[in-house]
Design an enzyme around this catalytic site. Structure first.
Site, mmCIF file in Angstrom:
data_model
loop_
_atom_site.group_PDB
_atom_site.id
_atom_site.type_symbol
_atom_site.label_atom_id
_atom_site.label_comp_id
_atom_site.label_asym_id
_atom_site.label_seq_id
_atom_site.Cartn_x
_atom_site.Cartn_y
_atom_site.Cartn_z
ATOM 1 N N CYS A 188 70.906 -63.538 28.125
ATOM 2 C CA CYS A 188 71.487 -64.003 26.860
ATOM 3 C C CYS A 188 72.827 -64.721 27.056
ATOM 4 C CB CYS A 188 71.559 -62.876 25.850
ATOM 5 S SG CYS A 188 71.406 -63.514 24.170
ATOM 6 N N HIS A 200 65.716 -60.614 25.576
ATOM 7 C CA HIS A 200 66.234 -59.320 26.030
ATOM 8 C C HIS A 200 65.166 -58.444 26.668
ATOM 9 C CE1 HIS A 200 70.275 -59.795 24.507
ATOM 10 N NE2 HIS A 200 69.709 -60.519 23.572
ATOM 11 N N GLU A 213 65.561 -55.931 28.332
ATOM 12 C CA GLU A 213 65.949 -54.517 28.269
ATOM 13 C C GLU A 213 65.700 -53.911 26.892
ATOM 14 O OE1 GLU A 213 67.854 -56.989 27.735
ATOM 15 O OE2 GLU A 213 69.240 -56.501 26.122
HETATM 16 N N1 GLN Z 1 72.896 -61.363 22.786
HETATM 17 C C1 GLN Z 1 73.735 -62.241 23.321
HETATM 18 O O1 GLN Z 1 74.154 -62.136 24.478
HETATM 19 C C2 GLN Z 1 74.209 -63.347 22.412
HETATM 20 C C3 GLN Z 1 74.812 -64.523 23.127
HETATM 21 C C4 GLN Z 1 75.652 -65.419 22.233
HETATM 22 N N2 GLN Z 1 76.766 -64.705 21.706
HETATM 23 C C5 GLN Z 1 74.800 -66.010 21.115
HETATM 24 O O2 GLN Z 1 74.955 -65.641 19.987
HETATM 25 O O3 GLN Z 1 73.965 -66.837 21.359
#
Ligand code: GLN
Length: 400
Positions: free
Chosen positions: A283, A367, A369
């Site tokens: 992410c 994600h 995880e």
């Molecule tokens: N879940 C995250 O790591 C989000 C990454 C980043 N802050 C976004 O909004 O895209």
């Protein structure tokens, strides 16, 4: 459950959600009192409200749950995702359709209302979350103020002004707010838990995880595959990371604008890329790896927040159902030569993964995880660990 009543017996609307365009939505307040300004997003997951609200990536955001009944299974201490609960990272506000009822679950150690209060999260219930979600889909994620007071009295004009004047998430580095202040070794559960290496007495490898707002389940899964995991603060230098002699480096998820966080993270990642150490990002970590490789990121219209998003892995042709939580995305058109797009969202075609050709370096937007799931993407942790084991000349883990 805690609704206040007026002297005439009618329920008071003790909370308000005031959008930057002047829209005022009234409802029943729960959780903390006070006010907070943030961006409003909607999350379509059916389960995992505690994990969602404590995901540090939600810093600076108010989460509207499209699932109408939130709070039914209560809360407990095991399902929080942030590493340092005292930092109270995660969402600042929550929007619910139905009133929160008394919890009914064998794992419940408390109720959501009191828990929200303890964590300083302001919530509002009785909201037409379908209409709010439709508004976000149409107009994009709005900035807003969520406010809750015992008597339900607010200076609405002032709240409108606050919502309108908040500059928003673009350009905001929130990783520095939620990162752990010092290095630590993950000890919550014995490494090798997943693999059942009962005969192993030492971890098989050492991963340094850069904490931009890391989630506990990431650390659990890496340690569960036989790794020692050292978590280091977001602003740790490449020199200090390399001094820990990592076999692999993990770039965590986190809140805010990747371009802003990249100001200090990107130079570190560039230095790490000069070594042959395997690197895996999730992410925000994915977005910052892309920035370090020369690509750029963009703010999305409404973002992706849910637990039912289809993503295609081009390297295998398989589709996985994943959890998503991002409001920025890597602009695939800007990926330089030598960087391959590995995954895409089947909802809108946006970039969801990359790899550096011929190098043990990769990252994903979604994600793997995800806790409480889905678990389709767990294989990515094995991919990472196998790159580490290959470099060490050790036998690979079985593919699953
Ligand atoms: N879940 C995250 O790591 C989000 C990454 C980043 N802050 C976004 O909004 O895209």
């Amino acid at each position: 459950m805690t609704a206040s009543t007026s002297p005439w017996g009618t329920e008071l609307l003790t909370a308000a959600l005031v959008l930057a365009d002047g829209t005022v939505i009234r409802g029943k307040g729960l959780g903390a009192t006070g006010s907070a300004v943030a961006e409003v997003c909607f999350n379509t997951a059916l389960t995992g409200y505690e994990e969602i609200l404590t995901d540090p990536s939600y810093a600076g955001q108010i989460v509207t749950f499209t699932f109408p009944h939130i709070g039914n299974v209560g809360v407990n201490d095991e399902d929080i995702e942030d590493l340092n609960p005292a930092a109270r990272s995660g969402a600042v506000g929550a929007v619910f359709k139905a009133d929160v009822t008394n919890p009914s679950n064998y794992r419940a150690a408390g109720d959501l209302d009191r828990w929200l209060k303890r964590r300083g999260i302001i919530a509002i219930s009785g909201i037409d979350t379908r209409a709010l979600t439709a508004l976000i889909r149409e107009k994009g994620a709005p900035n807003a103020v969520i406010a809750h007071s015992a008597d339900g009295r607010f200076d609405i004009d002032d709240l409108k002004r606050q919502a309108k004047s908040w500059p928003g998430l673009i350009g905001l580095d929130l990783a520095k707010e939620v990162t752990s202040g010092q290095s630590s070794v993950w000890t919550e559960m014995p490494w090798a838990w997943n693999e059942g290496y009962s005969s192993l007495t030492e971890p098989r490898f050492h991963v340094v995880a850069i904490d931009y707002g890391v989630k506990r389940n990431i650390l659990r899964l890496i340690s569960g595959l036989g790794g020692k995991v050292t978590v280091v603060p977001a602003q740790t230098s490449a020199e200090d990371i390399l001094a820990l002699k990592p076999d692999g480096v993990f770039l965590s998820n986190g809140p805010g604008d990747p371009a802003a966080t990249g100001a200090y993270a990107v130079p570190v990642i560039k230095d790490l890329l000069k070594t042959d150490i395997p690197i895996f990002g999730i992410c925000l970590g994915h977005q910052m790896l892309a920035l370090a490789l020369g690509a750029s990121t963009v703010k999305m219209h409404q973002g992706h927040h849910g637990a039912n998003h289809p993503v295609k892995d081009h390297t295998t042709g398989k589709v996985e159902i994943v959890s998503m939580n991002h409001g920025f995305a890597v602009d695939a058109a800007t990926l330089p030569a030598g960087v391959q797009e590995t995954h895409i969202s089947l909802f809108d075609g946006t970039n969801c993964g990359l790899t550096l050709s011929g190098r043990p370096v990769f990252s994903v937007q979604h994600h793997p995880e995800a806790s409480p799931g889905p678990q389709d993407s767990h294989y990515l942790f094995r991919r990472f660990v196998n790159l580490i084991l290959e470099r060490k000349g050790e036998p690979a883990l079985a593919e699953r």
